[in-house]
Scaffold this active site. Sequence first.
Site, PDB file in Angstrom:
ATOM      1  N   PHE A  82       0.823  -1.217   0.000  1.00  0.00           N
ATOM      2  CA  PHE A  82       0.000   0.000   0.000  1.00  0.00           C
ATOM      3  C   PHE A  82       0.854   1.263   0.000  1.00  0.00           C
ATOM      4  CE2 PHE A  82      -2.335  -3.326   2.415  1.00  0.00           C
ATOM      5  CZ  PHE A  82      -3.243  -3.631   1.427  1.00  0.00           C
ATOM      6  N   ASN A 118      -7.814  -8.238 -17.239  1.00  0.00           N
ATOM      7  CA  ASN A 118      -8.465  -9.387 -16.603  1.00  0.00           C
ATOM      8  C   ASN A 118      -9.562  -8.845 -15.678  1.00  0.00           C
ATOM      9  OD1 ASN A 118      -9.198 -11.416 -14.760  1.00  0.00           O
ATOM     10  ND2 ASN A 118      -7.174 -12.369 -14.814  1.00  0.00           N
ATOM     11  N   THR A 171      -9.439 -10.066 -11.775  1.00  0.00           N
ATOM     12  CA  THR A 171      -8.461  -9.458 -10.862  1.00  0.00           C
ATOM     13  C   THR A 171      -8.680  -7.949 -10.805  1.00  0.00           C
ATOM     14  OG1 THR A 171      -6.846  -9.411 -12.676  1.00  0.00           O
ATOM     15  CG2 THR A 171      -6.694 -11.244 -11.136  1.00  0.00           C
ATOM     16  N   GLU A 199      -5.118   2.172  -7.653  1.00  0.00           N
ATOM     17  CA  GLU A 199      -5.398   3.240  -6.701  1.00  0.00           C
ATOM     18  C   GLU A 199      -6.714   3.940  -6.999  1.00  0.00           C
ATOM     19  OE1 GLU A 199      -1.158   4.624  -5.079  1.00  0.00           O
ATOM     20  OE2 GLU A 199      -1.370   4.755  -7.243  1.00  0.00           O
TER      21      GLU A 199
END
Lengths: 329, 743
Positions: free
Chosen positions: B240, B635, B638, B709
């Site tokens: 993160f 994808n 994901t 993000e």
Amino acid sequence: MEPFIYRRATDASQALALAAAPGAIFIAGGTELLNWLKEGIVRPGTLVDINGLQDLETIDTAPGRLRIGALARMSEVAAHPAVRRDYPAVAEALVRSASQQLRNMASMGGNLLQRTRCPYFRADAPVPCNKRAPGSGCAALRGADRHAAIFGWSDACVATHPSDVAVAFAALDAVVHVQGPQGAREVPFGDFYRLPGDRPQDDTTLRPGELIVAIEVPASAVAARSRYIKVRERASYEFALVSAAVGIDLDGATIRNARIALGGVAPKPWRLRVAERALAGRPFTVAAVRAALESGAFSEARPRRANGFKVDLAKRAVVRAAVGLGAGA
Amino acid sequence: MRIGSELSRKDGRLKVTGSATYTADTQVPGLHYAVFATSAVASATIEALDTSGAERAPGVVYVMTHHNAPRLRPPAPGFGSMTFLPLQSDQIRYEGQPIALIVADSLERAMHAASLVRPSYAVRPAQMSMLERFGPDADAAVFDTLETVTQGYDEPDTRTGDPDAALGSAPVSLSRRYTMGFRHHNPMEPSATIASWDGDRLTLYDTTQHVWGVRSVVAEALGLAADDVRVVSLFLGGGFGCKGFVWPHEILTALAAREARRPVKLVLTRSQMYAACGYQSATVHDVALGASRDGRLVAVAHDVVYANAVPEAFPEYAAAGTRTVYACPAIATRHRVVKLNTIQPTAMRAPNEGMGNFALESAMDELAYELGMDPLELRLRNYAERDPTTGKPYSSKKLREAYHLGAERFGWSRRAPHPRAVRDGNDLVGYGMATALMTTYRFPSAARVRMRADGSVVVESGTQEIGTGVRTIMPQIAADRLGIDPQHVEIVLGDTTLPEAGGTFGSSSTMGVGSAVADAATKLRLAILRTAIADKASPLYEARLEDLEVHPDGAVTPRGSPTRRDAYAAVVARSGREAIEAEGSWAPGGDVLGTGDYAMYTFGAVFVDVRVEADFGITRVARCVGAYSAGRIINPKTARSQMTGGMIWGIGQALLEQSETDAELGRFVSKNLAGYLVPANADVGALEAYFVDEVDPHASPLGAKGIGELGATGVAAAIANAVYHATGVRVRDLPIRPELLLG
Ligand SMILES: Cc1cc2nc3c(=O)[nH]c(=O)nc-3n(C[C@H](O)[C@H](O)[C@H](O)COP(=O)(O)OP(=O)(O)OC[C@H]3O[C@@H](n4cnc5c(N)ncnc54)[C@H](O)[C@@H]3O)c2cc1C
């Protein structure tokens, strides 16, 4: 972390004998104690493991009382059908405590002896905390006090007691059974915890080396009609901002007897005896409960800078519990 | 299973069965354990440091302090590390700063010895207060006295048009202050470093989002050639942002291993994580909006105050997004810095735009109510077709479609126009929305793809896996370009012996690494097919390259002649080589942002349904719907999990997360996950993420942009706006606490 000796006891007398060693401390589930060891909050000379004391594991629901062995796990008590039926506030307080994994491991005796979540007490480094290092001061007096007590605090300590189930026990007039070097004794719940005064390091009235063997809750109409309300910011796995255990004994629509204890507001579960008395003989309505809460029940409250909201929140929790118990409009 | 299909995570099983090797799991023979003793004060000179107890403690082989530590070359001021290094002088600049490093033969012995270090300090007053000074009621004039931080990649202040004049004459205007608390990243996996020397060559197993950054900073600090340092990072338990920069503990572990002459492992404790690898600064935002009666913005001004560590210069340009979100002729943004005695703050998931978004999108909501206009309509009315600050066109933008898609899926049209209108039992129900926006960061990257004689394919790139799905989508991209099933493709990553890639931050990996992998795989396909048609032993000998077709199992045939069959594996086998390989690379042109003639952003629209428990003021998010305009989605599976993870991140930011500070003690008050609340599953309602169909031809050859993000933006503002809609109470300070809502 300091080196320590580890001993395993198989019965109560052996446990008491081992506990006589200097700096000895009992370990049950270890869910609290291991944190303390890692943070340096305690530095025991000897750990006395009491998990072999099988007598302390039983949950006995013989008519007239609930007797919970000190080593019964929180999850077992919470799931026990008779507890859920006859002492719902106890079961509700337990299922809202910690997490399932912790409840599977944590003992009832250990639960009562968990210590404050005050961030200064729990700090990774030595910061002023009289509970942790007597005489070092109280950082929360000047610092972060949103979680601090509104009742019963002193200039030495403003911490609250975090146990949920203790609040239910306080409301239902439980009794703590202990055994010690001087023999067995029974401690009424109201006398079990102490206020900090100038000795905040002592949370309870337990004497050195004493072992909790059981907690006994008398069966009653109040217990059978009881509730536990927990207000917390995170929806699960979180201590109470405030909580309320309320039990009501009704005669028709009239209150015969009321029991109210608050959590998250004081160094011990805080009984609202003024409000309880004000409710006796009154109709069981939300208006009556509100009136009782305004009848001086909070006159002793001394909120601090950031926690004044707890007064209001605690009253609302009590009202919510009463509504859950069927209070009229 | 080509680009665009829902391939499940290739490393899912490894992770859930506990067989993925995280840094601290790495086995190195002869390993010793390092533990820091840290300072309990935030600003001081160390007067004396008694380490005799630690040195005598059992199992201790080495104790390093500022007295005996060899001098390091401090990292140059810049973006990726701290210029101030502990254990190099007697100066204490932050609470939690290491004052000694103990190496022992077991972790417990090292911990014990660390507890025996006895410092004494000449303490100076520490500066730790920020929100107290600049909170809701602070004097605005203070702003002008503060410093700026300028970094190459962006300007701290911008101004187009004349916002002051426009505000003065605007028919409708508002000016508000918003604040957000300090936050910590709290990845599940704490930072760990294992340092192992072989002569003058160093191997570091490290929890890093950027193995190359660690290599260059550590090499520089220790006076080594970069080639003599190898950095390995196979799996990360989240980062993160707090593993993006290079922190003192990484350098000091390498140094300790050299001095102790043995391999050394250091794992930060949870509490050390709060003062060892950054945090997100608290911010104070002053936002002023001016608009016409029909809701057209005529002026936008956004001033930000944020914190830096005393000697450091980290840019947190929280108002950067305000420069581009809405069409407006007059926009001004400014950033100023307060110096605190802390570890250096750093980027945290959705820095910059992600932070200022709360302030601007709250202010837009306030303006909508002021105008009596639907908040979505207000956004549409100010839709920017070009970047309003630079005048550049967007590289791609389908935000309008995202607004409509999100609104439709959410059922926004059911929204009651007035606040406090809907009740459900004990809950006040509110809807809120906000625009999501994130800059597109891109970094140069390289990759190699190897086809082996058994038909298996290995993608090699020195990128990192922080949980985003890199181990899944890179094989997927390679398989797409090779024309085969991704089950045959694996990736090897996280090692500076591989081709160099950018850091796994700034939502950049799909564009950078993905484009390099696509390039390498395209070249590999060509290389193999060329080998085949030049090989007399191949059924494809002298076939035309353009006619060849690859099948999912790796078979190759001329189109329309299924019996004239060769296969990738057979071509490699006949070549006598172990593998045929190709290298690929990709770099954005120009500067770090490298966006050239285009403004490059990702966009979205976030809608939430909150329930505020009327008696207790507790807010829960029942539902969050995000619709995103973010380039081609490699994808969807994901990608959706990135977006829903971002939403949960936003729920934490809005309702729970804050690191309180104690100004007197100069420390973050709670350094554990009992005192710092992150959402539990029970806090998370229904989450839905949708993508509009989009290809960005300018952001990357794949048509893709970054998304990791973006999902964390818009959420906090949408929640605060929904809380207002539910309760009629406008909360301008995060996190939203129940005491503010006990109406
Ligand atoms: C993350 C986390 C979240 C939590 N959340 C909650 C919550 O929401 N609500 C809540 O109420 N609690 C909560 N708890 C506290 C948890 O309930 C206690 O940790 C647990 O009940 C302690 O029991 P134990 O058996 O593990 O005690 P131990 O850790 O073994 O011991 C704790 C203390 O009790 C003493 N002790 C134990 N048994 C006896 C005995 N029979 N006689 C005398 N002394 C004894 C030990 O010497 C020690 O001092 C939480 C704990 C954690 C770690």
